[in-house]
Design an enzyme around this catalytic site. Structure first.
Site, PDB file in Angstrom:
ATOM      1  N   ASP A 130     -36.224 -81.381-127.095  1.00 46.98           N
ATOM      2  CA  ASP A 130     -35.903 -80.855-128.711  1.00 46.98           C
ATOM      3  C   ASP A 130     -35.862 -79.299-128.522  1.00 46.98           C
ATOM      4  O   ASP A 130     -36.919 -78.640-128.534  1.00 46.98           O
ATOM      5  CB  ASP A 130     -36.744 -81.346-129.646  1.00 46.98           C
ATOM      6  CG  ASP A 130     -36.225 -81.058-131.039  1.00 46.98           C
ATOM      7  OD1 ASP A 130     -37.077 -81.543-132.006  1.00 46.98           O
ATOM      8  OD2 ASP A 130     -35.478 -80.420-131.038  1.00 46.98           O
ATOM      9  N   GLY A 131     -34.801 -78.816-128.503  1.00 47.45           N
ATOM     10  CA  GLY A 131     -34.583 -77.357-128.871  1.00 47.45           C
ATOM     11  C   GLY A 131     -33.712 -76.602-127.900  1.00 47.45           C
ATOM     12  O   GLY A 131     -34.027 -76.770-126.530  1.00 47.45           O
ATOM     13  N   GLY A 168     -33.343 -73.980-135.847  1.00 45.34           N
ATOM     14  CA  GLY A 168     -32.471 -74.261-134.833  1.00 45.34           C
ATOM     15  C   GLY A 168     -31.944 -73.004-134.187  1.00 45.34           C
ATOM     16  O   GLY A 168     -32.148 -71.817-134.626  1.00 45.34           O
ATOM     17  N   HIS A 201     -31.655 -86.978-135.905  1.00 45.26           N
ATOM     18  CA  HIS A 201     -33.076 -86.292-135.873  1.00 45.26           C
ATOM     19  C   HIS A 201     -33.047 -85.609-136.957  1.00 45.26           C
ATOM     20  O   HIS A 201     -32.420 -84.636-137.290  1.00 45.26           O
ATOM     21  CB  HIS A 201     -32.827 -85.448-134.572  1.00 45.26           C
ATOM     22  CG  HIS A 201     -34.287 -84.611-134.153  1.00 45.26           C
ATOM     23  ND1 HIS A 201     -35.247 -85.351-133.673  1.00 45.26           N
ATOM     24  CD2 HIS A 201     -34.813 -83.210-134.659  1.00 45.26           C
ATOM     25  CE1 HIS A 201     -36.441 -84.520-133.408  1.00 45.26           C
ATOM     26  NE2 HIS A 201     -35.975 -83.338-134.082  1.00 45.26           N
ATOM     27  N   ASP A 204     -35.421 -83.211-139.124  1.00 41.63           N
ATOM     28  CA  ASP A 204     -36.340 -82.080-138.905  1.00 41.63           C
ATOM     29  C   ASP A 204     -37.034 -81.789-140.356  1.00 41.63           C
ATOM     30  O   ASP A 204     -36.550 -81.201-141.032  1.00 41.63           O
ATOM     31  CB  ASP A 204     -35.931 -80.874-138.421  1.00 41.63           C
ATOM     32  CG  ASP A 204     -35.538 -81.005-136.815  1.00 41.63           C
ATOM     33  OD1 ASP A 204     -34.613 -80.574-136.442  1.00 41.63           O
ATOM     34  OD2 ASP A 204     -36.510 -81.576-136.165  1.00 41.63           O
ATOM     35  N   MET A 237     -42.830 -81.715-138.962  1.00 41.02           N
ATOM     36  CA  MET A 237     -43.524 -80.692-138.551  1.00 41.02           C
ATOM     37  C   MET A 237     -44.195 -80.062-139.628  1.00 41.02           C
ATOM     38  O   MET A 237     -43.819 -79.363-140.465  1.00 41.02           O
ATOM     39  CB  MET A 237     -42.605 -79.540-138.221  1.00 41.02           C
ATOM     40  CG  MET A 237     -41.947 -79.734-136.788  1.00 41.02           C
ATOM     41  SD  MET A 237     -40.327 -78.949-136.241  1.00 41.02           S
ATOM     42  CE  MET A 237     -39.240 -80.137-137.308  1.00 41.02           C
ATOM     43  N   SER A 261     -29.439 -83.013-134.539  1.00 43.68           N
ATOM     44  CA  SER A 261     -30.358 -82.485-135.350  1.00 43.68           C
ATOM     45  C   SER A 261     -29.737 -82.094-136.760  1.00 43.68           C
ATOM     46  O   SER A 261     -28.764 -81.284-136.671  1.00 43.68           O
ATOM     47  CB  SER A 261     -31.378 -81.407-134.696  1.00 43.68           C
ATOM     48  OG  SER A 261     -32.022 -80.666-135.844  1.00 43.68           O
ATOM     49  N   HIS A 279     -38.797 -86.094-137.259  1.00 40.61           N
ATOM     50  CA  HIS A 279     -39.529 -85.191-136.533  1.00 40.61           C
ATOM     51  C   HIS A 279     -40.566 -84.458-137.577  1.00 40.61           C
ATOM     52  O   HIS A 279     -40.057 -83.473-138.269  1.00 40.61           O
ATOM     53  CB  HIS A 279     -38.745 -84.304-135.682  1.00 40.61           C
ATOM     54  CG  HIS A 279     -39.701 -83.104-134.892  1.00 40.61           C
ATOM     55  ND1 HIS A 279     -39.093 -81.995-134.535  1.00 40.61           N
ATOM     56  CD2 HIS A 279     -40.862 -82.962-134.732  1.00 40.61           C
ATOM     57  CE1 HIS A 279     -39.944 -81.151-133.795  1.00 40.61           C
ATOM     58  NE2 HIS A 279     -40.857 -81.776-134.222  1.00 40.61           N
ATOM     59  N   MET A 284     -39.836 -79.892-142.346  1.00 37.58           N
ATOM     60  CA  MET A 284     -40.683 -78.762-142.230  1.00 37.58           C
ATOM     61  C   MET A 284     -41.298 -78.212-143.549  1.00 37.58           C
ATOM     62  O   MET A 284     -40.605 -78.461-144.505  1.00 37.58           O
ATOM     63  CB  MET A 284     -39.676 -77.550-141.755  1.00 37.58           C
ATOM     64  CG  MET A 284     -39.158 -77.629-140.175  1.00 37.58           C
ATOM     65  SD  MET A 284     -38.333 -76.502-139.702  1.00 37.58           S
ATOM     66  CE  MET A 284     -37.280 -77.009-138.373  1.00 37.58           C
ATOM     67  N   MET A 326     -40.955 -80.178-127.182  1.00 31.07           N
ATOM     68  CA  MET A 326     -40.272 -79.024-127.744  1.00 31.07           C
ATOM     69  C   MET A 326     -40.135 -78.060-126.706  1.00 31.07           C
ATOM     70  O   MET A 326     -40.831 -77.615-125.944  1.00 31.07           O
ATOM     71  CB  MET A 326     -41.166 -78.346-128.711  1.00 31.07           C
ATOM     72  CG  MET A 326     -41.566 -79.289-129.935  1.00 31.07           C
ATOM     73  SD  MET A 326     -40.170 -79.968-130.894  1.00 31.07           S
ATOM     74  CE  MET A 326     -39.369 -78.415-131.421  1.00 31.07           C
TER      75      MET A 326
HETATM   76  C1  DX5 Z   1     -36.731 -76.978-134.307  1.00 31.75           C
HETATM   77  C2  DX5 Z   1     -36.456 -78.472-134.401  1.00 31.75           C
HETATM   78  C3  DX5 Z   1     -35.300 -78.657-133.663  1.00 31.75           C
HETATM   79  C4  DX5 Z   1     -33.880 -78.016-133.768  1.00 31.75           C
HETATM   80  C5  DX5 Z   1     -33.080 -78.029-132.472  1.00 31.75           C
HETATM   81  O1  DX5 Z   1     -38.007 -76.902-134.927  1.00 31.75           O
HETATM   82  O2  DX5 Z   1     -37.366 -79.265-134.217  1.00 31.75           O
HETATM   83  O3  DX5 Z   1     -34.974 -80.280-133.670  1.00 31.75           O
HETATM   84  O4  DX5 Z   1     -33.163 -78.493-134.925  1.00 31.75           O
HETATM   85  O5  DX5 Z   1     -31.833 -77.130-133.108  1.00 31.75           O
HETATM   86  P1  DX5 Z   1     -31.213 -76.505-131.777  1.00 31.75           P
HETATM   87  O6  DX5 Z   1     -30.485 -77.557-131.037  1.00 31.75           O
HETATM   88  O7  DX5 Z   1     -30.089 -75.715-132.283  1.00 31.75           O
HETATM   89  O8  DX5 Z   1     -31.920 -75.824-130.935  1.00 31.75           O
HETATM   90 ZN    ZN Z   2     -36.835 -81.427-134.119  1.00 38.27          ZN
END
Ligand code: DX5
Ligand code: ZN
Length: 227
Positions: free
Chosen positions: A181-182, A146, A35, A37, A70, A10, A68, A39, A139
């Site tokens: 993911d996460g 992250g 990946h 992200d 969000m 990510s 992804h 947001m 999730m």
């Molecule tokens: C959180 C994201 C994840 C995040 C994962 O909302 O969707 O993809 O970046 O990061 P790590 O692996 O550090 O938990």
């Molecule tokens: Zn993600």
């Protein structure tokens, strides 16, 4: 039989000042997907990057870009990210008024389509739209940041979705990827794979260290004995 394991770094945890080079080096280090992200500080309490950044980094991405979303609403972002180079687009069912329509919009762009389920979101909608899914994204943290810790109750959910995917594959001869993911690290990825995941998003576990290839190899090493 499950699809082979994929590692999807990510870029939320990458160095945003040189995103293209970061993507190139993590691919060189063995990433299967990137990946991405997205947001919007509306659906989640954080703000990252949009389609223009996806377009800018696309030339560096010699592997699929796994967007992804969000964001809320979802539909307007689908065609823009598809045009910006997305290969896979997942969104959160809560963020779309018409989940089936949003999935059809993704498929119509030629991208692969997926739904992203938050830790407290039940998976019952899967049964209604499974024919349109290429990916189920579970999730294992609450979305937005992250570096959070893995929520262990996700393991049960992974096994439930694995059973649904396997039954669907038996009946339809088509595999849907199960992406988690996460909070994925070398010390929990084996357990997550055992529960049934085949695609692993890792942000801080990879970009939080200097040697991306070493981190990806360490994650993969945990998966060698698992099928
Ligand atoms: C959180 C994201 C994840 C995040 C994962 O909302 O969707 O993809 O970046 O990061 P790590 O692996 O550090 O938990
Ligand atoms: Zn993600």
């Amino acid at each position: 039989m499950k699809p082979n394991f994929f590692i999807a770094p990510s870029i939320l945890s990458a160095n945003f000042a040189c995103l293209g080079n970061e993507i190139a080096s993590v691919i060189e280090g063995g990433a299967d997907w990137i990946h991405f992200d997205v947001m919007d500080n509306h659906y989640v309490p954080n703000l990252t990057f949009g389609p223009m950044v996806c377009q800018a980094v696309k030339p560096y991405a010699s592997v699929p870009i796994d967007v992804h979303l969000m964001v809320e609403p979802v539909d307007e972002m689908i065609s823009t990210f598809a045009a910006a180079g997305a290969n896979i687009i997942t969104f959160h069912p809560e963020a779309s008024r018409h989940i089936d329509r949003s999935l059809s919009l993704i498929k119509a762009t030629g991208c692969e389509a997926g739904l992203a389920f938050n830790p407290a979101t039940p998976i019952h909608v899967l049964q209604e739209v499974i024919d349109k899914l290429d990916v189920v994204l579970l999730m294992s943290v609450n979305p937005g940041f992250g570096g959070q810790s893995f929520i262990s109750s996700t393991l049960k959910k992974i096994s439930k979705v694995r059973a649904i995917i396997n039954e669907y594959a038996r009946e339809n001869g088509r595999f849907i990827r199960l992406e988690v993911d996460g909070g994925i690290k070398t010390d929990n990825i084996a357990q997550i794979a055992e529960a049934g995941a085949d695609t692993f998003v890792a942000g801080s576990a990879i970009f939080g260290h200097k040697d991306y290839a070493k981190q990806i190899a360490a994650l993969r090493a945990q998966l060698v004995s698992i099928r």
